[in-house]
Design a protein around this motif. Structure first.
Motif, PDB file in Angstrom:
ATOM      1  N   LYS A  82       9.081   0.693 -24.623  1.00  0.00           N
ATOM      2  CA  LYS A  82      10.288   0.237 -23.925  1.00  0.00           C
ATOM      3  C   LYS A  82      10.328   0.791 -22.507  1.00  0.00           C
ATOM      4  CE  LYS A  82      12.947  -0.114 -28.167  1.00  0.00           C
ATOM      5  NZ  LYS A  82      14.068   0.410 -28.937  1.00  0.00           N
ATOM      6  N   PRO A  83      11.080   0.141 -21.615  1.00  0.00           N
ATOM      7  CA  PRO A  83      11.205   0.648 -20.241  1.00  0.00           C
ATOM      8  C   PRO A  83      11.667   2.106 -20.236  1.00  0.00           C
ATOM      9  CG  PRO A  83      12.143  -1.539 -20.400  1.00  0.00           C
ATOM     10  CD  PRO A  83      11.818  -1.117 -21.805  1.00  0.00           C
ATOM     11  N   GLY A  84      10.969   2.930 -19.453  1.00  0.00           N
ATOM     12  CA  GLY A  84      11.304   4.343 -19.343  1.00  0.00           C
ATOM     13  C   GLY A  84      10.658   5.221 -20.405  1.00  0.00           C
ATOM     14  N   GLU A  85      10.085   4.623 -21.447  1.00  0.00           N
ATOM     15  CA  GLU A  85       9.436   5.407 -22.501  1.00  0.00           C
ATOM     16  C   GLU A  85       7.966   5.627 -22.191  1.00  0.00           C
ATOM     17  OE1 GLU A  85      10.217   3.680 -26.323  1.00  0.00           O
ATOM     18  OE2 GLU A  85      12.316   4.296 -26.284  1.00  0.00           O
ATOM     19  N   THR A  86       7.348   6.530 -22.962  1.00  0.00           N
ATOM     20  CA  THR A  86       5.954   6.874 -22.718  1.00  0.00           C
ATOM     21  C   THR A  86       5.059   6.447 -23.873  1.00  0.00           C
ATOM     22  OG1 THR A  86       6.234   9.058 -23.688  1.00  0.00           O
ATOM     23  CG2 THR A  86       6.584   8.878 -21.310  1.00  0.00           C
ATOM     24  N   GLY A  87       3.783   6.334 -23.568  1.00  0.00           N
ATOM     25  CA  GLY A  87       2.756   6.016 -24.553  1.00  0.00           C
ATOM     26  C   GLY A  87       1.476   6.708 -24.139  1.00  0.00           C
ATOM     27  N   SER A  88       0.418   6.493 -24.909  1.00  0.00           N
ATOM     28  CA  SER A  88      -0.845   7.145 -24.558  1.00  0.00           C
ATOM     29  C   SER A  88      -2.042   6.331 -25.014  1.00  0.00           C
ATOM     30  CB  SER A  88      -0.908   8.541 -25.174  1.00  0.00           C
ATOM     31  OG  SER A  88      -0.930   8.448 -26.580  1.00  0.00           O
ATOM     32  N   ILE A  89      -3.153   6.611 -24.370  1.00  0.00           N
ATOM     33  CA  ILE A  89      -4.450   6.050 -24.744  1.00  0.00           C
ATOM     34  C   ILE A  89      -5.395   7.239 -24.851  1.00  0.00           C
ATOM     35  CG2 ILE A  89      -6.354   4.559 -24.043  1.00  0.00           C
ATOM     36  CD1 ILE A  89      -4.201   2.860 -22.588  1.00  0.00           C
ATOM     37  N   ASN A  90      -5.863   7.502 -26.058  1.00  0.00           N
ATOM     38  CA  ASN A  90      -6.747   8.624 -26.309  1.00  0.00           C
ATOM     39  C   ASN A  90      -8.190   8.108 -26.284  1.00  0.00           C
ATOM     40  OD1 ASN A  90      -8.084  10.902 -27.184  1.00  0.00           O
ATOM     41  ND2 ASN A  90      -6.592  11.381 -28.770  1.00  0.00           N
ATOM     42  N   VAL A  91      -9.017   8.713 -25.443  1.00  0.00           N
ATOM     43  CA  VAL A  91     -10.408   8.281 -25.285  1.00  0.00           C
ATOM     44  C   VAL A  91     -11.330   9.406 -25.749  1.00  0.00           C
ATOM     45  CG1 VAL A  91     -12.156   7.518 -23.633  1.00  0.00           C
ATOM     46  CG2 VAL A  91      -9.779   6.814 -23.332  1.00  0.00           C
ATOM     47  N   THR A  92     -12.208   9.088 -26.717  1.00  0.00           N
ATOM     48  CA  THR A  92     -13.180  10.054 -27.222  1.00  0.00           C
ATOM     49  C   THR A  92     -14.581   9.605 -26.815  1.00  0.00           C
ATOM     50  OG1 THR A  92     -11.776  10.575 -29.113  1.00  0.00           O
ATOM     51  CG2 THR A  92     -14.092  11.157 -29.303  1.00  0.00           C
ATOM     52  N   PHE A  93     -15.321  10.543 -26.224  1.00  0.00           N
ATOM     53  CA  PHE A  93     -16.692  10.280 -25.777  1.00  0.00           C
ATOM     54  C   PHE A  93     -17.644  11.094 -26.636  1.00  0.00           C
ATOM     55  CE2 PHE A  93     -20.302  11.630 -23.066  1.00  0.00           C
ATOM     56  CZ  PHE A  93     -20.894  10.389 -22.893  1.00  0.00           C
ATOM     57  N   ASN A  94     -18.657  10.439 -27.209  1.00  0.00           N
ATOM     58  CA  ASN A  94     -19.661  11.116 -28.021  1.00  0.00           C
ATOM     59  C   ASN A  94     -20.841  11.479 -27.129  1.00  0.00           C
ATOM     60  OD1 ASN A  94     -21.379  12.094 -29.927  1.00  0.00           O
ATOM     61  ND2 ASN A  94     -21.537  10.215 -31.104  1.00  0.00           N
ATOM     62  N   ALA A  95     -20.965  12.734 -26.849  1.00  0.00           N
ATOM     63  CA  ALA A  95     -21.971  13.235 -25.918  1.00  0.00           C
ATOM     64  C   ALA A  95     -23.338  13.346 -26.587  1.00  0.00           C
ATOM     65  CB  ALA A  95     -21.522  14.589 -25.373  1.00  0.00           C
ATOM     66  N   ALA A  96     -24.039  12.219 -26.759  1.00  0.00           N
ATOM     67  CA  ALA A  96     -25.305  12.196 -27.486  1.00  0.00           C
ATOM     68  C   ALA A  96     -26.511  12.567 -26.627  1.00  0.00           C
ATOM     69  CB  ALA A  96     -25.520  10.820 -28.103  1.00  0.00           C
ATOM     70  N   GLN A  97     -26.534  12.160 -25.368  1.00  0.00           N
ATOM     71  CA  GLN A  97     -27.693  12.406 -24.510  1.00  0.00           C
ATOM     72  C   GLN A  97     -27.318  13.318 -23.347  1.00  0.00           C
ATOM     73  OE1 GLN A  97     -29.051   8.537 -23.277  1.00  0.00           O
ATOM     74  NE2 GLN A  97     -30.475   8.410 -25.000  1.00  0.00           N
ATOM     75  N   ALA A  98     -28.227  14.220 -23.001  1.00  0.00           N
ATOM     76  CA  ALA A  98     -28.016  15.119 -21.869  1.00  0.00           C
ATOM     77  C   ALA A  98     -28.242  14.344 -20.576  1.00  0.00           C
ATOM     78  CB  ALA A  98     -28.946  16.313 -21.956  1.00  0.00           C
ATOM     79  N   ALA A  99     -27.165  14.088 -19.851  1.00  0.00           N
ATOM     80  CA  ALA A  99     -27.221  13.355 -18.578  1.00  0.00           C
ATOM     81  C   ALA A  99     -25.799  13.230 -18.026  1.00  0.00           C
ATOM     82  CB  ALA A  99     -27.816  11.965 -18.778  1.00  0.00           C
ATOM     83  N   PRO A 100     -25.669  12.952 -16.736  1.00  0.00           N
ATOM     84  CA  PRO A 100     -24.342  12.642 -16.205  1.00  0.00           C
ATOM     85  C   PRO A 100     -23.848  11.328 -16.809  1.00  0.00           C
ATOM     86  CG  PRO A 100     -25.875  13.181 -14.440  1.00  0.00           C
ATOM     87  CD  PRO A 100     -26.682  13.030 -15.692  1.00  0.00           C
ATOM     88  N   PHE A 101     -22.537  11.179 -16.933  1.00  0.00           N
ATOM     89  CA  PHE A 101     -21.983   9.936 -17.463  1.00  0.00           C
ATOM     90  C   PHE A 101     -20.731   9.533 -16.693  1.00  0.00           C
ATOM     91  CE2 PHE A 101     -19.788  13.220 -19.815  1.00  0.00           C
ATOM     92  CZ  PHE A 101     -18.485  12.766 -19.903  1.00  0.00           C
ATOM     93  N   SER A 102     -20.488   8.240 -16.716  1.00  0.00           N
ATOM     94  CA  SER A 102     -19.288   7.648 -16.135  1.00  0.00           C
ATOM     95  C   SER A 102     -18.985   6.410 -16.968  1.00  0.00           C
ATOM     96  CB  SER A 102     -19.519   7.271 -14.670  1.00  0.00           C
ATOM     97  OG  SER A 102     -18.365   6.677 -14.141  1.00  0.00           O
ATOM     98  N   LYS A 103     -17.847   6.404 -17.639  1.00  0.00           N
ATOM     99  CA  LYS A 103     -17.481   5.317 -18.546  1.00  0.00           C
ATOM    100  C   LYS A 103     -16.103   4.787 -18.187  1.00  0.00           C
ATOM    101  CE  LYS A 103     -21.190   6.196 -20.909  1.00  0.00           C
ATOM    102  NZ  LYS A 103     -22.340   5.335 -20.827  1.00  0.00           N
ATOM    103  N   SER A 104     -15.889   3.518 -18.518  1.00  0.00           N
ATOM    104  CA  SER A 104     -14.586   2.917 -18.258  1.00  0.00           C
ATOM    105  C   SER A 104     -13.974   2.401 -19.559  1.00  0.00           C
ATOM    106  CB  SER A 104     -14.701   1.772 -17.251  1.00  0.00           C
ATOM    107  OG  SER A 104     -15.454   0.716 -17.803  1.00  0.00           O
TER     108      SER A 104
END
Length: 126
Positions: A82-104
């Motif tokens: 609702k207007p004025g209320e809050t929500g969230s998006i939880n993002v989990t990244f599985n770090a399988a390979q050793a390297a820099p990462f950038s995800k969307s």
């Protein structure tokens, strides 16, 4: 001349109607749109919770949240925010390979901007 006047009138009416309609929509206001994990250990999933507020005038409904790859899993608020209320998006990244990462993560909703992207980045180390 009448045709020109009619076209101008229709154009002004369409513009006014469009501007009026957009003002009534829901809208995200995120605390952060990009999160940098820094250096994280390989083989250990990490998570970040993107928090938002609906700053619009109508309930905000998220219809879909997609990640750029299978190594990133989003979970989100399913109920209308609702207007004025809050929500969230939880993002989990599985770090399988050793390297820099950038995800969307792309959010589809009924907001003024129906497609919105959030970003995570960092470096996986052994």
């Amino acid at each position: 001349m009448k045709k020109l006047l009619t076209i101008v009138t229709l154009l002004v009416a369409f513009t006014a109607f469009t501007a009026w309609k957009v003002d009534g929509n829901a809208e995200f206001k995120f605390e952060k749109e990009t999160y940098d994990f820094g250096k994280i250990p390989q083989g250990k999933p990490v998570s970040y919770e993107f928090k938002f507020t609906n700053v619009g005038t109508e309930p905000l409904i998220i219809t879909k949240v997609e990640s750029s790859c299978g190594c990133t899993v989003p979970k989100y608020t399913n109920a209308p925010v609702k207007p004025g209320e809050t929500g969230s998006i939880n993002v989990t990244f599985n770090a399988a390979q050793a390297a820099p990462f950038s995800k969307s993560v792309t959010i589809r909703s009924n907001a003024k901007t129906p497609l919105k992207s959030l970003y995570i980045k960092g470096e996986v180390v052994k």
